[in-house]
Write a protein that holds these residues in place. Structure first.
Motif: not given
Lengths: 108, 108
Positions: A35-49, A66-68
DNA sequence: CCAACTTATCACAATATTGTTATACCGGCA
DNA sequence: TGCCGGTATAACAATATTGTGATAAGTTGG
């Protein structure tokens, strides 16, 4: 008795006799990590869900799930879709557990 | 036009414009790698497909499917079950793709 | 050759994950 | 307040993965 499919005996032979107890816990932790892996990758890319969802041809609620941290339904296909969308590569490895000390560990 | 869910535009913004093409291929390779990962782990433990199946509470045909190079249905839960049974830890990482050189790469 | 073991493949039921829509909650801002 | 973007949750349909039994093929050893 069963010849080769006796789980308990095989377990003892392979792990030394105490692997069964570690099973459940490891899974919970991996789910959390993913979950954190996905969140981190998304945040690093600067994207919203919503944006990430659009990239992988899905919808925002799916990413939220997925991020829960307590979500248990993670699949490789979903991880690959996300990795591809973010131009990342998904790496998978089996690594030895702690407690299987090889040689002597020089502690002090 | 759509405001934030235009996949093509987001892709260009995130990856630089050519990530869409890499998606399909990466998945195929990962599937192949996972199949081999499972085979290697099982072989290293000296187990037959039937024995590993017994360890994770499944059946031999399931393991055979997982080890088939062209199998596309790999799931995290299955990988975790195998890792736990073999007293291994499953490690997952997103790593940058080749071609996204950061700073200058000192080639010579 | 026969028997035992291992692996591969098929078919279908059972279960799990994803897709989809709707809606609620929160925070920022005009 | 009212609007907007972002996130979370729920419910159900659609699809994907696993479970299971039967069976075939290849190998090794008697």
């Amino acid at each position: 008795m069963a010849r080769t499919t006796d789980a308990v005996k095989i377990l003892e032979r392979v792990t030394g006799g105490d692997a069964a107890m570690t099973a459940g816990r490891a899974e919970a932790k991996v789910n959390f990590d993913v979950a954190q892996l996905i969140y981190d990758a998304r945040a690093a890319a600067g994207l919203s869900q919503s944006e990430l969802a659009a990239l992988i041809g899905s919808k925002q609620p799916v990413i939220a799930r997925l991020e829960a941290a307590d979500y248990e339904g993670h699949s490789l296909t979903m991880l690959q879709r996300i990795a591809s969308a973010l131009d990342l590569r998904l790496e998978l490895r089996f690594i030895p557990r702690n407690g299987v000390r090889r040689r002597k560990s020089r502690l002090a």
